[in-house]
Design an enzyme around this catalytic site. Structure first.
Site, PDB file in Angstrom:
ATOM      1  N   GLY A  17      52.735  25.039  30.608  1.00  0.00           N
ATOM      2  CA  GLY A  17      52.385  26.109  31.533  1.00  0.00           C
ATOM      3  C   GLY A  17      53.321  27.280  31.340  1.00  0.00           C
ATOM      4  O   GLY A  17      53.794  27.542  30.237  1.00  0.00           O
ATOM      5  N   CYS A  18      53.626  27.970  32.398  1.00  0.00           N
ATOM      6  CA  CYS A  18      54.508  29.129  32.348  1.00  0.00           C
ATOM      7  C   CYS A  18      55.871  28.744  31.794  1.00  0.00           C
ATOM      8  O   CYS A  18      56.505  27.814  32.282  1.00  0.00           O
ATOM      9  CB  CYS A  18      54.663  29.706  33.754  1.00  0.00           C
ATOM     10  SG  CYS A  18      55.886  31.024  33.860  1.00  0.00           S
TER      11      CYS A  18
END
Length: 180
Positions: free
Chosen positions: A13-14
């Site tokens: 993800g981020c």
């Protein structure tokens, strides 16, 4: 790279979240946010965010395998994001947020595949793991303002709402692995 060090590359993800977690582990020498897994040379944050490059937001972890194993890094990786949602982590949607382990050699591939089999056999998640395991062909460091993002931007709204709570949950679960 110094003798006795190894590299691991993960996309969960981020990269702000993933970087903030791995930086706190004993045995981790450094963590660099960047891009990998796509086809466009010299990707930029803007292009990656628009989904035009095929790259994922990833972190490259430089660690001492005499202190922390690749298996342990993978355990932290799988416990700190949702490996069952394709191209999504929370509100972050797109292939750039996919769950991916970018292996540096056949030994890492074998360990990553073994960890996934173990997690699935133990039925840790309510859905099948969709994490991609693929060879790292090249890593591009992200722009300087992405590096050590949480430490430099703790008051940023995304950090307060998403990154800090995720790090707090990680710190509680993995206290024994934290830097002194």
């Amino acid at each position: 790279m110094n003798p006795g060090q190894a590299l691991a590359t993960f996309g969960g993800g981020c990269f702000w979240c993933t970087e903030a977690i791995f930086l706190q582990l004993t045995g981790v020498e450094s963590v660099q946010s960047g891009y990998a897994g796509g086809t466009e040379p010299e990707p930029s944050y803007e292009a990656v965010c628009q989904g035009r490059t095929g790259h994922a937001e990833v972190v490259q972890v430089r660690y001492d395998p005499a202190i922390i194993s690749y298996d342990t890094l993978l355990q932290v990786f799988f416990a700190t994001h949702d490996p069952t949602t394709p191209d999504r982590q929370g509100a972050d949607v797109g292939s750039q947020y996919r769950s991916v382990v970018l292996v540096h050699d056949d030994a890492q591939r074998a360990v990553a595949e073994q960890v996934v089999r173990r997690l699935e056999a133990d039925q840790i998640f309510d859905a099948p793991i969709v994490t991609q395991i693929q060879a790292l062909t090249r890593f591009w460091p992200a722009e300087a303002y992405h590096q050590n993002y949480l430490a430099r931007n703790p008051a940023q709204p995304y950090c307060q709402a998403v990154v800090s709570p995720k790090v707090a949950k990680f710190r509680h679960r993995f206290q024994a692995l934290l830097r002194p």
